[in-house]
Motif scaffolding. Structure first.
Motif, PDB file in Angstrom:
ATOM      1  N   ASP A 111      55.173  67.126  10.671  1.00 46.36           N
ATOM      2  CA  ASP A 111      55.743  68.061   9.703  1.00 46.36           C
ATOM      3  C   ASP A 111      54.685  68.644   8.777  1.00 46.36           C
ATOM      4  O   ASP A 111      54.637  69.853   8.576  1.00 46.36           O
ATOM      5  CB  ASP A 111      56.822  67.372   8.853  1.00 46.36           C
ATOM      6  N   GLU A 112      53.857  67.787   8.214  1.00 47.53           N
ATOM      7  CA  GLU A 112      52.883  68.240   7.224  1.00 47.53           C
ATOM      8  C   GLU A 112      51.839  69.176   7.829  1.00 47.53           C
ATOM      9  O   GLU A 112      51.525  70.215   7.265  1.00 47.53           O
ATOM     10  CB  GLU A 112      52.159  67.052   6.568  1.00 47.53           C
TER      11      GLU A 112
ATOM     12  N   GLU B 103      51.971  70.497  10.950  1.00 41.24           N
ATOM     13  CA  GLU B 103      52.580  71.395  11.936  1.00 41.24           C
ATOM     14  C   GLU B 103      51.757  71.471  13.226  1.00 41.24           C
ATOM     15  O   GLU B 103      51.533  72.541  13.784  1.00 41.24           O
ATOM     16  CB  GLU B 103      52.803  72.783  11.338  1.00 41.24           C
TER      17      GLU B 103
ATOM     18  N   TYR C  16      60.256  69.301  17.686  1.00 40.38           N
ATOM     19  CA  TYR C  16      59.729  69.954  16.483  1.00 40.38           C
ATOM     20  C   TYR C  16      59.668  71.463  16.681  1.00 40.38           C
ATOM     21  O   TYR C  16      59.990  72.236  15.773  1.00 40.38           O
ATOM     22  CB  TYR C  16      58.334  69.412  16.140  1.00 40.38           C
TER      23      TYR C  16
END
Length: 100
Positions: free
Chosen positions: A3-4, A6, A48
C-alpha cells in the motif's frame, strides 16, 4: 509495503522483485503467501491492482481516461490481462463496473 510504496503499479513487478524487497527467498515468499492467504504471488499482487483500478474507475477525475489507461495505471501490463483478471475478480468488465 504494497500500500505505502504501491509496488503493484509496476507492470514488470516479479516474485524476485518482491522477495528482494522483503529480503527473503522467492520460495519462502511464495510459500508464505500460499499458506497464509491461499493464493499465488501474482494473485496477491493482482488483488492490489484490481482495488486500485476500481478506485480509479469510480473516481470522476479519471472519467476522461480510457478503461485501458486505468488498467495500465493500476499496474497491468496488457489490456487483455486487465480485462480478464478484472472480470474474474469482480464478475463484470471494467467498463461495466465504471457505469455502476
Amino acid at each position: 509495503m504494497m500500500d505505502e510504496e504501491e509496488l503493484y503499479k509496476n507492470p514488470l513487478l516479479s516474485r524476485s522483485d518482491l522477495s528482494n524487497r522483503l529480503e527473503t527467498s522467492e520460495r519462502y515468499l511464495s510459500q508464505i503467501i500460499n499458506q497464509e492467504l491461499n493464493k499465488s504471488v501474482i494473485q496477491f499482487v493482482n488483488e492490489y491492482r484490481i482495488e486500485a483500478a476500481k478506485n480509479l474507475l469510480q473516481n470522476p477525475v479519471f472519467n476522461k481516461y480510457s478503461v485501458e489507461a486505468i488498467g495500465m495505471e493500476a499496474g497491468f501490463k496488457s489490456k487483455s490481462v486487465f480485462y480478464s483478471t478484472f472480470k474474474t475478480s469482480e464478475g463484470v468488465s471494467p467498463g461495466a463496473y465504471r457505469k455502476l
